[in-house]
Design a protein around this motif. Structure first.
Motif, PDB file in Angstrom:
ATOM      1  N   THR A  97       0.130  -0.147   5.185  1.00 34.62           N
ATOM      2  CA  THR A  97       1.311   0.599   4.738  1.00 34.62           C
ATOM      3  C   THR A  97       1.060   1.355   3.437  1.00 34.62           C
ATOM      4  OG1 THR A  97       2.098  -1.242   3.394  1.00 34.62           O
ATOM      5  CG2 THR A  97       2.855  -1.173   5.675  1.00 34.62           C
ATOM      6  N   GLY A  98       0.026   0.994   2.716  1.00 30.11           N
ATOM      7  CA  GLY A  98      -0.209   1.608   1.406  1.00 30.11           C
ATOM      8  C   GLY A  98       0.551   0.913   0.293  1.00 30.11           C
ATOM      9  N   GLN A  99       1.314  -0.117   0.627  1.00 26.88           N
ATOM     10  CA  GLN A  99       2.086  -0.772  -0.427  1.00 26.88           C
ATOM     11  C   GLN A  99       1.179  -1.638  -1.303  1.00 26.88           C
ATOM     12  OE1 GLN A  99       5.789  -2.873   0.664  1.00 26.88           O
ATOM     13  NE2 GLN A  99       6.613  -1.571  -0.947  1.00 26.88           N
TER      14      GLN A  99
ATOM     15  N   ASP B 206      -1.893  -3.360   0.620  1.00 24.82           N
ATOM     16  CA  ASP B 206      -1.693  -3.470   2.069  1.00 24.82           C
ATOM     17  C   ASP B 206      -2.217  -2.167   2.686  1.00 24.82           C
ATOM     18  OD1 ASP B 206      -0.688  -3.382   4.645  1.00 24.82           O
ATOM     19  OD2 ASP B 206       1.185  -4.411   4.109  1.00 24.82           O
TER      20      ASP B 206
ATOM     21  N   SER C 206       2.419   5.530  -5.161  1.00 24.87           N
ATOM     22  CA  SER C 206       3.471   5.123  -4.223  1.00 24.87           C
ATOM     23  C   SER C 206       2.809   4.698  -2.930  1.00 24.87           C
ATOM     24  CB  SER C 206       4.400   6.306  -3.954  1.00 24.87           C
ATOM     25  OG  SER C 206       3.698   7.284  -3.220  1.00 24.87           O
ATOM     26  N   PRO C 207       3.520   3.944  -2.101  1.00 25.57           N
ATOM     27  CA  PRO C 207       2.906   3.532  -0.829  1.00 25.57           C
ATOM     28  C   PRO C 207       2.394   4.730  -0.039  1.00 25.57           C
ATOM     29  CG  PRO C 207       4.989   2.378  -1.185  1.00 25.57           C
ATOM     30  CD  PRO C 207       4.851   3.371  -2.295  1.00 25.57           C
ATOM     31  N   GLN C 208       3.186   5.799  -0.003  1.00 26.60           N
ATOM     32  CA  GLN C 208       2.742   6.959   0.771  1.00 26.60           C
ATOM     33  C   GLN C 208       1.446   7.530   0.214  1.00 26.60           C
ATOM     34  OE1 GLN C 208       4.832  10.600   2.805  1.00 26.60           O
ATOM     35  NE2 GLN C 208       5.060  10.803   0.627  1.00 26.60           N
TER      36      GLN C 208
ATOM     37  N   TRP D  39      -1.430   5.198   1.028  1.00 28.41           N
ATOM     38  CA  TRP D  39      -1.732   5.250   2.462  1.00 28.41           C
ATOM     39  C   TRP D  39      -2.478   6.540   2.816  1.00 28.41           C
ATOM     40  CZ3 TRP D  39       0.265   8.383   6.565  1.00 28.41           C
ATOM     41  CH2 TRP D  39      -0.106   7.944   7.845  1.00 28.41           C
TER      42      TRP D  39
END
Ligand SMILES: Cc1cc2nc3c(=O)[nH]c(=O)nc-3n(C[C@H](O)[C@H](O)[C@H](O)COP(=O)(O)OP(=O)(O)OC[C@H]3O[C@@H](n4cnc5c(N)ncnc54)[C@H](O)[C@@H]3O)c2cc1C
Lengths: 790, 282
Positions: A652-654, A649, A774-776, A779
């Protein structure tokens, strides 16, 4: 999706695990369940600082508390403050600083043991820790490996005058020449982050002097009862023949319990000194800082190739974080990976250098895969990067360079000889299961439409070396032990069989699989076979369980001992049946005279004859048992192709793992269901490194991920169901045709995941994503590639 | 680890609970499901002398229909709340938020009232309670009082419930708007990095009114009031996305291992748009 092999025996059948009923019914015998009369409980005062002088330590206050029996700092403990040993001095000039069980004058990691209290209840022991007076003078913490190697850095160990533990080099071929010839030279840095083994059952140890003799029994939640016995004798001075080590039910290890821990030394010595049982069970908080960690390498890799994708050479330069001390095989872990950077690929040269570095962090050591996941990660990552660089399909680049099935046995540039393999077959099967072409088409559609959710395909075509190990090879690598395994098989007078193994299961299912091997040779039903293990009193010889060695090495010993038992029985049966041994056939557990099936004797009847010994042939000793101690001819080289479809995604980085397909070739499978279980668990653990896990420290050396709220491990809810398949290319160096499977999934899956994420984002300019993704992190990587905020 | 020794009292009425808190003095504490309190005790971050177990007080258990609102006993488990037909019918958002709390084992022990009283800024239930305009019944030595959601959450782990008081129940005005709770977390069992609780009143494809609670964007759950105002009249995805750009306005996001403040703010905007669209069906 595993195919059962029809051997006409229990071998190759996916039968249910014998050990599961007691595990599922809560009838387990964990070390912490052991309750001996008169037990005193140990609690440990641990350092809250990564590096400090102990300026004051006074345990006398603790002695005044209710229930307290004794309290010790290093001074009070004196000679009983044994040192934790390291058995793998990888180079002649390696620096091996002392590692006393209780810190002397200085602490060097958060979690260092400073003092212990022993009390009549665990609660009283913990309460009394507050009454110990201790003060520290904080010293600068060494946390960054590159800074640690600069002159002027603070030192973890003053007396060795450097933070460099060792430098190990293995030049193979002429890398400079390869590089000079290359059209493309690609250099990358990867970080293999620090991981915490987080096995389910925390460590626990009970030691009890057995009043009526000089024996001391130690129950420990360990993977290595046999090795532990030898080391405890060496460290404590208690005669080895007085030490019995038992590993009762052990709830996971993943390498984290392939260790001799300081707590084991303390508990053993204090039980001896106090003359009563001593028990210690770690809390999860202790586990996070005081059980060894894994991985933690900075990996610089350079690959030299032609522009049409022929790999010429590879250069690998590692910084490997040892942590504050050397534990059992800390320095050797990167060397287990050293051989595997060239992986399945043909090339002319390979240059390897590793520097071990001390820091004020928890020591590192074996963690599922131990060295090989590190190697597989960077080689499979750089192959994808090379493919992108020269504009080639990543699978095509692999095919162009891998060893083809008709080239085995193949000696790699790193000097290993892979006995067998069929990368083409495993890959073809995996691609078909995955719908590779369909997913590539979807990827193209999503890119074209600018879908916020992008799709990537991650490939990992891995091999690994396991089945530790030929003793000669270990010797050449300066490892201070052998790699053999032992088995004794006994046919009891009532016809039941005991298989005594030196392997030490902690979840793997040895009781079932070993029974299947013995059953297939002895013709005795699996239910009539008892596997005895993990107790040096009942199974005295062994080298235990790690490095996917138990079947690969231990299985050979079971086969050989079972066959020897049949040969001894044949001589007795021939005597009973009044024929020559060569006239007998052994079918389904019964000796039959060839051509006259009416004349026969079952193995159980032979066992009874051997027991009564009333009528044995001359020169044959009573009892029916046989043993074998086998040194493996070589390592074992499982391989396979893992494919991951990753949705990212971009808003969001997910990241979502949508589909995971793996085809592993672990040779002959004794029990395909157990193989499948090992693959599922292994794959999950490798994905965990890619997406979730990572031990983080601050600049003062405090572990920030010190609980399971911050150190994330995935559960079944976070992973899809994996599609597993196998191909079977039997090993030719292992008599059963088996290869190891315990670590393969973990080794293979990490790069598949990251390659998939990068593949999803490559059109945005992304060329790498740090682990855990991680998502962060994802992203920010996208933002940076877009030229936005970092 | 092993908690410091404490006394344990199980009571069956609110009055007994208040008396037990009083006689236990400053260090006495209510224990409900224990899912937040016990970890704190085991880490020895708190050392209460007495634990007063409120799990046996009838008045604090279950959900009842009060006509215009439903009332939920504070000691009802998460599992009981999320599966309750009254909650599902009249306060769906609460069921949606509760369903994202931890895992089934914890939801069978942990209580929704306990989560509200605990007021973890990353907890999922407070944002839903805010968006649903819940009101809270608190009992203490001087009797009972009712506090509105906007006055209930005061600071990190701090609510209007005093140390000598007990949260008896909370009430939610019946709400039949579209609702959605969107939790952004790294694993299924992890706490929210950001959570968005949205209820939206849509008439003829146009948003008439919206109430949005945010999880983990400030020391307490907060309302995204700028977004709420901007949403009035929204009728397209683009309208909603534009309104959601204000989701971080006035918040006080912190930085931790999983997210720095700027990323949290970014997530709040993205997740708010998604939650509102899901709630509104637009
Ligand atoms: C592994 C794990 C994961 C979790 N993940 C999440 C998550 O993702 N999202 C989430 O929202 N929550 C999560 N939780 C917390 C869970 O929701 C708890 O159930 C909740 O926070 C506390 O409810 P409890 O009934 O267990 O309260 P307790 O632990 O018993 O009490 C918590 C605090 O509230 C006080 N208290 C409780 N009830 C009352 C009352 N009636 N009156 C006054 N004071 C009271 C107690 O004194 C204590 O200080 C998690 C918990 C665990 C253990």
């Amino acid at each position: 999706m595993t195919a059962a092999l029809d051997t006409g025996t229990a071998l190759g059948k996916p039968i249910r695990r014998k050990e599961d009923a007691h595990l599922l019914h809560g009838q387990t015998n964990w070390t912490d369940n052991i309750q001996l009369p008169g037990t005193v409980h140990m609690a440990i005062l641990r350092s809250p600082m990564a590096h400090a002088k102990i300026t004051k330590l006074d345990v006398s206050g603790a002695l005044k508390q209710t229930g307290v029996v004794a309290a010790y700092g290093a001074k009070e403990l004196g000679d009983l403050n044994g040192g934790v040993p390291c058995v793998w001095p990888v180079t002649d000039d390696i620096k091996m600083p002392a590692f006393p069980a209780l810190a002397i004058d200085k602490v060097r990691q958060v979690g260092d043991c400073v003092a212990v209290v022993l009390a009549t209840s665990a609660a009283a022991a913990v309460d009394a820790l507050d009454s110990i007076e201790v003060s520290y003078e904080q010293l600068p913490a060494v946390t960054d490996m590159e800074a640690a190697l600069k002159s002027g850095s603070a030192l973890v160990h003053d007396e060795i005058e450097t933070n460099a533990c060792y430098v190990y080099k293995m030049p193979c071929g002429d890398y400079a020449a390869s590089r000079a010839k290359a059209d493309v030279v690609l250099a990358r840095r990867f970080i293999n982050q620090r991981l915490i083994p987080t096995f389910m059952e925390p460590r626990s140890v009970v030691a009890a002097p057995m009043g009526m003799s000089d024996e001391i029994t130690i129950w420990s939640s360990t993977q290595i009862p046999h090795v532990l016995r030898v080391l405890l004798a060496l460290v404590t001075g208690i005669p080895e023949n007085n030490i019995r080590v038992v590993a009762p039910d052990v709830g996971g290890g993943f390498g984290g319990k392939l260790q001799m821990y300081r707590e084991e030394i303390l508990v053993t010595n204090l039980a001896k000194k106090l003359g009563r049982p001593v028990k210690w069970t770690e809390t999860r908080s202790e586990n996070m800082v005081a059980t060894h960690h894994g991985r933690d390498q900075i990996q610089d890799i350079e690959i030299a190739a032609t522009k049409d994708g022929k790999i010429l050479g590879l250069k690998v330069t590692l910084l490997a974080n040892m942590g504050a001390y050397l534990q059992i095989i800390t320095p050797g872990i990167p060397l287990l990976g050293m051989f595997m950077y060239p992986a399945i690929y043909k090339m002319d040269s390979y240059d390897f250098t590793c520097t071990g570095v001390f820091t004020n962090k928890t020591p590192t050591d074996a963690y599922r895969g131990a060295g090989r996941p590190e190697a597989t990660y960077v080689i499979e990552r750089i192959i994808d990067e090379l493919a992108a660089e020269i504009g080639m399909e990543p699978m095509e680049l692999r095919k162009k360079n891998w060893i083809t099935h008709d080239e085995f046995p193949f000696t790699t540039v790193a000097g290993l000889t892979y006995d067998t393999g069929n990368y083409e077959a495993a890959t073809e099967k995996a691609l078909a299961m995955f719908d590779y072409d369909g997913l590539r088409a979807e990827q193209a559609r999503r890119r074209a439409s600018g879908d916020p959710v992008q799709l990537g395909i991650g490939i990992s075509t891995y091999t690994e070396m396991c089945g530790l190990a030929p003793s000669r090879t270990l010797g050449a690598l300066k490892y201070v032990a052998g790699g053999w395994e032992h088995c004794t098989v006994r046919a009891l007078p009532t016809g039941k069989i005991e298989v005594v193994t030196g392997t030490s299961p902690h979840g793997q299912g040895h009781e079932t699989a070993w029974s299947q091997i013995a059953s297939s040779i002895l013709g005795v039903p699996v239910e009539d076979i008892e596997v005895i293990h993990s107790d040096t009193g009942r199974a005295p010889y062994g080298m235990d369980t790690y490095g996917s060695r138990s079947l690969a090495v231990g299985g050979q010993a079971i086969k050989a001992a079972s066959e020897r038992l049949v040969e001894k029985a044949r001589v007795i049966a021939a005597h009973q049946l009044e024929c020559s041994a060569s006239d007998l056939e052994f079918i389904n557990g019964t000796f039959q005279v060839k051509g006259d099936p009416s004349k026969s004797q079952a193995l159980g009847a032979v066992a009874f004859e051997a027991f009564t010994a009333h009528n044995l042939p001359a020169g044959v000793e009573p009892t029916l048992q046989a043993e074998a101690t086998i040194d493996p001819a070589d390592f074992s080289f499982p391989h396979g192709t893992h494919l991951a479809a990753m949705e990212v995604d971009t808003e969001t980085g997910q990241v979502k793992l949508r589909k995971y397909v793996c085809v592993d070739d672990v040779g002959m499978q004794v029990n395909p269901m157990i193989v499948e279980g090992q693959v599922h668990g292994g794959v999950a653990q490798g994905i965990a490194q890619a997406l979730f896990e990572g031990a983080e420290y601050d600049d003062d050396g405090n572990l920030l991920t010190a609980s399971l709220a911050d150190y994330l491990i995935p559960s079944a809810a976070d992973l899809p169901s994996f599609d597993t398949g196998t191909t079977v290319t039997p090993s030719t160096t292992h008599p059963l045709g088996t290869k190891g499977v315990g670590e393969a999934g973990t080794i293979a899956s990490t790069p598949a995941i990251i390659n998939g994420i990068v593949d999803a984002l490559r059109h945005l300019g992304v060329t790498d994503v740090a682990m855990p993704a991680s998502p962060q992190t994802v992203w920010r990587t996208i933002q940076a590639a877009k030229g936005g905020a970092k | 680890m092993i908690p410091v020794e404490f006394e344990y009292v199980k009571v069956t009425t609110i009055d007994q609970a208040i008396a037990a808190l009083k006689s236990g003095g400053e260090d006495a504490k209510i224990i409900s499901g224990g899912q937040s309190l016990l970890p704190v005790l085991r880490l020895r971050m708190a050392e209460p002398s007495v634990l007063v177990d409120c799990g046996g007080i009838d008045e604090m258990l279950g959900v009842r229909d009060d006509g215009g609102s439903i009332t939920i006993g504070a000691a009802t488990t998460h599992h009981g709340v999320m599966n309750n037909p009254l909650v599902q019918k009249h306060a769906l958002l609460l069921a949606q938020a509760t369903a994202t709390v931890a895992d089934p084992a914890i939801r069978h022990r942990g209580t929704t009232g306990g989560a509200l009283a605990h007021a973890d800024p990353a907890g999922d239930v407070p944002a839903a309670a805010l968006a649903l305009n819940a009101s809270f019944v608190i009992a203490g030595p001087s009797g009972r009082r009712t506090v509105d959601a906007k006055d209930f959450f005061l600071d990190y782990f701090t609510t209007a419930v005093g140390p000598d008081e007990i949260l008896v129940s909370f009430s939610i005005p019946k709400c039949d708007w579209g609702s959605h709770y969107s939790k952004f977390s790294r694993t299924a069992q992890a706490w929210a990095i950001v959570g968005v609780a949205a209820v939206v009143n849509v008439k003829g494809g146009v948003i008439k009114e919206a109430r949005i609670g945010l999880t983990n964007m400030a020391p307490t759950a907060v309302r995204a009031s700028t977004v709420e105002a901007a949403l009035v009249g929204a009728s397209s995805a683009a309208d909603i996305t534009a309104a959601a750009m204000h989701a971080a306005d006035g918040t006080r996001a912190t930085s931790d291992l999983h997210a720095k403040a700027d990323y949290r703010e970014h997530l709040a905007r993205v997740i708010t748009a998604r939650a509102v669209r899901a709630a509104a069906g637009i």
